[in-house]
Structure formats: structure tokens, C-alpha cells
Write a protein that holds these residues in place. Structure first.
Motif, PDB file in Angstrom:
ATOM      1  N   LEU A 269       0.845  -1.199   0.000  1.00 51.15           N
ATOM      2  CA  LEU A 269       0.000   0.000   0.000  1.00 51.15           C
ATOM      3  C   LEU A 269       0.875   1.242   0.000  1.00 51.15           C
ATOM      4  CD1 LEU A 269      -0.078   1.442   3.091  1.00 51.15           C
ATOM      5  CD2 LEU A 269      -1.443  -0.579   3.578  1.00 51.15           C
TER       6      LEU A 269
ATOM      7  N   LEU B 240      -7.639   2.287   6.490  1.00 48.13           N
ATOM      8  CA  LEU B 240      -7.667   0.838   6.384  1.00 48.13           C
ATOM      9  C   LEU B 240      -8.948   0.390   7.064  1.00 48.13           C
ATOM     10  CD1 LEU B 240      -4.062  -0.182   7.536  1.00 48.13           C
ATOM     11  CD2 LEU B 240      -4.851   0.213   5.215  1.00 48.13           C
TER      12      LEU B 240
ATOM     13  N   TYR C  51      -8.128   1.373   1.769  1.00 49.78           N
ATOM     14  CA  TYR C  51      -7.852  -0.030   1.487  1.00 49.78           C
ATOM     15  C   TYR C  51      -8.773  -0.876   2.358  1.00 49.78           C
ATOM     16  CZ  TYR C  51      -3.463   1.625  -0.591  1.00 49.78           C
ATOM     17  OH  TYR C  51      -2.527   2.274  -1.360  1.00 49.78           O
TER      18      TYR C  51
ATOM     19  N   ILE D 185      -5.216  -7.397   1.034  1.00 51.84           N
ATOM     20  CA  ILE D 185      -6.032  -6.274   0.565  1.00 51.84           C
ATOM     21  C   ILE D 185      -6.974  -6.785  -0.522  1.00 51.84           C
ATOM     22  CG2 ILE D 185      -5.977  -4.070  -0.676  1.00 51.84           C
ATOM     23  CD1 ILE D 185      -3.275  -3.558   0.848  1.00 51.84           C
TER      24      ILE D 185
ATOM     25  N   GLU E  75      -9.227  -1.587  -3.058  1.00 49.49           N
ATOM     26  CA  GLU E  75      -8.634  -0.286  -2.774  1.00 49.49           C
ATOM     27  C   GLU E  75      -9.165   0.716  -3.778  1.00 49.49           C
ATOM     28  OE1 GLU E  75      -4.558   0.689  -4.418  1.00 49.49           O
ATOM     29  OE2 GLU E  75      -4.353  -1.499  -4.166  1.00 49.49           O
TER      30      GLU E  75
END
Length: 236
Positions: free
Chosen positions: A24, A34, A207, A214, A217
Motif C-alpha cells: 500500500l 484501512l 484499502y 487487501i 482499494e
């Protein structure tokens, strides 16, 4: 060059693979969130950035400098401050003493005093209670103190872990207003937050973490409008 860049981060708790190759970026001047369920790896990500956990692979770059082998203290000195989940104020110390602890990497007493005055301006309730023991503050006041303490090192990047956890709805709004104020002061923020709706509302980019990787995003506004995100994280 991004302010913060993570590439292929893998973190284990014993045999448990907590972060599975995540990558990220956080650009300077952004609020990046997040989001994800409990146990998705959000707190682990912040603890790895701040040097409290170690990744087996990959790189963590801050302003072009590799952090993976730096100590937690060195990382604070480089300009990253971590406001942890659960506030963790020093209960038997005063508000003022807690704030002074946040400036442990700094030496210039005049500059420290100026930073404290700035924090009192942004968190007037802390000024009212500067001589009060931190353990006697309300949950919302302790969160303000934890955020103020993190800002005492004058970070370029603030890692903010679950600032609204356990707070009444009216205080949640106040805390998110303060996150925006911190951002307006020029501090880049990486925010971990279970209140996905509020987090996305104040973020530039986000994200979605799902069991250590992940899954999504994008720009925060786009994610807030995504059917998948709305259904899973925003209550439909």
C-alpha cells in the motif's frame, strides 16, 4: 515518491500468517483509511510500520528510507507517530506529563512548549484538565490525550488506530472532527477504523483488508459508493 510505501509485507504470529503480502501507499497530505472486520490485519499493519512487529519479506519505505530494520524509537525520530488502539495513556500521570512523554525524542524546550500550546488550542478540554490524572479522564478525553501525545513528536505521518472505539456516538463525531483538524494542520494520517462510514467520509483513499490481504482499494468516495463495501461494511 510516496511518503510511505509498503511492498509485499508478510507478518506472522507464530504459525499464524497475519499479513499476506500486502502492499500500500500513503501520499503526503492525504488521509488514508484501512477498513475491515476484526482480525483482518489492520492493527498488525500499523504495528509493523512503527517497528513493533517485523515483516519476514518486502520493504517499508518512509520518505525513501527503508524502515524494516529500524527500531521503534528510530521510526518515531524519523517522523512517524503511533496512536494505539485502546488509548494506553499513563493513568497515574497528569495530562501535562502524558503530553511531555510524547516529546521524548525532542530536546528544544521552547519548541516543545510551543507544540503543547498548539495541542491545547486544538484540544481545549486537555488544557482544562492539564493537572488531572489521565486515569480519571472520560474515554473521549483519554482519546484526545492519546492523539495529543502522538502529536507532541511533530510527526509527518500519524498512525491512528481505532480512535472511535468504545465511544458514545456524539463523541465519535467529535473525534472525527479532530482527525480532520489534525489533517488540516498538515499531518498525513493513516487511519485504522471499524466505523467504515465515518472513516471513508474523511479519507482521500482507502484499502479494505480481509483476513490479511487487501481485497479492495480506491478513492474513498468510490469505495463508499461500492455495492460490495456498502453491503459488508456500511450496513447496506
Amino acid at each position: 515518491m510516496s511518503l510511505l510505501e509498503l511492498k509485499d509485507i508478510n507478518v506472522y504470529y507464530g504459525a499464524i500468517h497475519a499479513l499476506k503480502g500486502i502492499s500500500l501507499n500513503v501520499e503526503e497530505g492525504q488521509v488514508v483509511s484501512l477498513i475491515g472486520a476484526n482480525g483482518a490485519g489492520k492493527t498488525t499493519t500499523l504495528r509493523t510500520i512503527s517497528g513493533l512487529l517485523r515483516s519476514k519479506t518486502g520493504s517499508i519505505s518512509f520518505m525513501g528510507k527503508e524502515l524494516r530494520h529500524e527500531s521503534a524509537e528510530s521510526i518515531v525520530r524519523l517522523g512517524i507517530s503511533h496512536c494505539p488502539e485502546g488509548r494506553r495513556v499513563f493513568a497515574d500521570m497528569s495530562v501535562k506529563e502524558n503530553l511531555e512523554m510524547g516529546a521524548f525524542t525532542r530536546k528544544d524546550k521552547k519548541e516543545i512548549s510551543q507544540t503543547m500550546d498548539m495541542i491545547y488550542d486544538h484540544f481545549p478540554r486537555l488544557k482544562e484538565r492539564m493537572n488531572q490524572m489521565a486515569g480519571t479522564l472520560s474515554g473521549g478525553e483519554q482519546q484526545m490525550l492519546a492523539m495529543g501525545r502522538a502529536l507532541m513528536s511533530k510527526p509527518k505521518l500519524l498512525l491512528l488506530d481505532e480512535p472511535s472505539m468504545g465511544l458514545a456516538p456524539i463523541l465519535v463525531k467529535e473525534i472525527f472532527n479532530m482527525v480532520q483538524e489534525i489533517h488540516n494542520m498538515g499531518t498525513t494520517v493513516l487511519l485504522v477504523e471499524q466505523n467504515a462510514r465515518m472513516a471513508l467520509a474523511i479519507s482521500d483513499y482507502a484499502y479494505v483488508l480481509e483476513t490479511g490481504h487487501i481485497s479492495l482499494e480506491g478513492e474513498a468516495k468510490s469505495l463508499a459508493e461500492s455495492e460490495e463495501v456498502r453491503k459488508v461494511y456500511l450496513g447496506g
